[in-house]
Motif scaffolding. Sequence first.
Motif, PDB file in Angstrom:
ATOM      1  N   LEU A 182       6.728  -5.351  -4.982  1.00  0.00           N
ATOM      2  CA  LEU A 182       5.799  -6.450  -4.726  1.00  0.00           C
ATOM      3  C   LEU A 182       4.618  -6.009  -3.865  1.00  0.00           C
ATOM      4  O   LEU A 182       3.523  -6.575  -3.964  1.00  0.00           O
ATOM      5  CB  LEU A 182       6.537  -7.605  -4.055  1.00  0.00           C
ATOM      6  CG  LEU A 182       7.663  -8.251  -4.875  1.00  0.00           C
ATOM      7  CD1 LEU A 182       8.335  -9.362  -4.078  1.00  0.00           C
ATOM      8  CD2 LEU A 182       7.128  -8.791  -6.201  1.00  0.00           C
ATOM      9  N   GLU A 183       4.832  -5.004  -3.021  1.00  0.00           N
ATOM     10  CA  GLU A 183       3.767  -4.508  -2.140  1.00  0.00           C
ATOM     11  C   GLU A 183       2.975  -3.359  -2.759  1.00  0.00           C
ATOM     12  O   GLU A 183       2.021  -2.871  -2.139  1.00  0.00           O
ATOM     13  CB  GLU A 183       4.380  -4.051  -0.812  1.00  0.00           C
ATOM     14  CG  GLU A 183       5.022  -5.192  -0.018  1.00  0.00           C
ATOM     15  CD  GLU A 183       5.840  -4.680   1.151  1.00  0.00           C
ATOM     16  OE1 GLU A 183       5.840  -3.447   1.375  1.00  0.00           O
ATOM     17  OE2 GLU A 183       6.481  -5.499   1.843  1.00  0.00           O
ATOM     18  N   GLY A 184       3.372  -2.949  -3.974  1.00  0.00           N
ATOM     19  CA  GLY A 184       2.652  -1.874  -4.651  1.00  0.00           C
ATOM     20  C   GLY A 184       2.913  -0.494  -4.089  1.00  0.00           C
ATOM     21  O   GLY A 184       2.124   0.425  -4.324  1.00  0.00           O
ATOM     22  N   LYS A 185       4.009  -0.303  -3.383  1.00  0.00           N
ATOM     23  CA  LYS A 185       4.353   1.002  -2.796  1.00  0.00           C
ATOM     24  C   LYS A 185       5.285   1.726  -3.768  1.00  0.00           C
ATOM     25  O   LYS A 185       6.506   1.683  -3.647  1.00  0.00           O
ATOM     26  CB  LYS A 185       5.000   0.818  -1.428  1.00  0.00           C
ATOM     27  CG  LYS A 185       4.072   0.150  -0.420  1.00  0.00           C
ATOM     28  CD  LYS A 185       4.754  -0.080   0.918  1.00  0.00           C
ATOM     29  CE  LYS A 185       3.810  -0.751   1.909  1.00  0.00           C
ATOM     30  NZ  LYS A 185       4.471  -1.023   3.218  1.00  0.00           N
ATOM     31  N   ARG A 186       4.685   2.399  -4.736  1.00  0.00           N
ATOM     32  CA  ARG A 186       5.444   2.972  -5.845  1.00  0.00           C
ATOM     33  C   ARG A 186       6.386   4.088  -5.411  1.00  0.00           C
ATOM     34  O   ARG A 186       7.509   4.202  -5.917  1.00  0.00           O
ATOM     35  CB  ARG A 186       4.482   3.472  -6.926  1.00  0.00           C
ATOM     36  CG  ARG A 186       5.169   3.831  -8.241  1.00  0.00           C
ATOM     37  CD  ARG A 186       4.145   3.957  -9.349  1.00  0.00           C
ATOM     38  NE  ARG A 186       3.437   2.700  -9.546  1.00  0.00           N
ATOM     39  CZ  ARG A 186       3.906   1.706 -10.306  1.00  0.00           C
ATOM     40  NH1 ARG A 186       5.065   1.830 -10.905  1.00  0.00           N
ATOM     41  NH2 ARG A 186       3.210   0.598 -10.449  1.00  0.00           N
TER      42      ARG A 186
END
Length: 293
Positions: free
Chosen positions: A182-186
């Motif tokens: 959800l935070e885009g921290k792949r």
Amino acid sequence: MATEKYYVPEGSPWPVVASVALFITAFGGAHFIQQATAPETFPGAWGKPMFFVGIISLLSIITLWWRDTIKESLGGLHSNQLGISYRQGMLWFIFSEVMFFSAFFGALFYTRWLIVPWLGGAGSNAMTHELLWPNFQAMWPLVKTPDGTTTQAMGAWGLPAINTAILLTSSITLTIAHHALLEGKRARLIAFQAITVALGVFFLCLQVEEYMHAYTHMGLTLHAGIYGSLFFMLTGFHGAHVTIGTIFLLVTLIRVIRGHFDKDNNFAWEAGAWYWHFVDVVWLFLFVVVYWL
């Protein structure tokens, strides 16, 4: 951008073909078990190859089916309304699984708290006890079968406790991965989801070790009376669900690595997470009722 229209997929052969493969798997698996445990009743050795043919066919069909669904998703054909339908479908599927396990837990409760006291002569059932099974001792687990064979009950504070810790940890790592998605921290997402998949594989390996120990050292087999049947039915079906969940998370992990998900388009990932948390909750009930109490 997803289309605003409600996408209705073309007719697909996969549901029918998958049903046939599932029937072959179940039919072959049932005869495989019967041939292994009672060869004099079920002669021949066709159950085992039939079971594995069904498994391979089912995995192949699922792979092709998921491939088509992934293409539809990446092609922008899935609208918000279709996403709602998918979520409702997944929730109903999990509900059906809850009912599935409820039936098995119901069999355990019925046997342990109704049938065992009844056979033991509790209350007004003294005559029943004398007529049906005068030597029966009302205790649980039933480790003595009607033919006089004595087995051992599986304790809670060995491999089962370790497996409980593994599944609880996997729920934590998957939740961390969800927040990373959800935070885009792949990078964090990939790392913690990979840990979750590894924990699922570790759980299955320990369950195989537990089964081997039960068969070779404890005399706890499918022939070990009602206790053995319920033990392997509940833990075995749960292990099958852990296997499915691990494959599910592995597939979504590969998709994460390929950049398929973001915070707005991630239903397949969330469906796998829902399923995994459901499997974890079932194990907690199973650990308390089957192993501990």
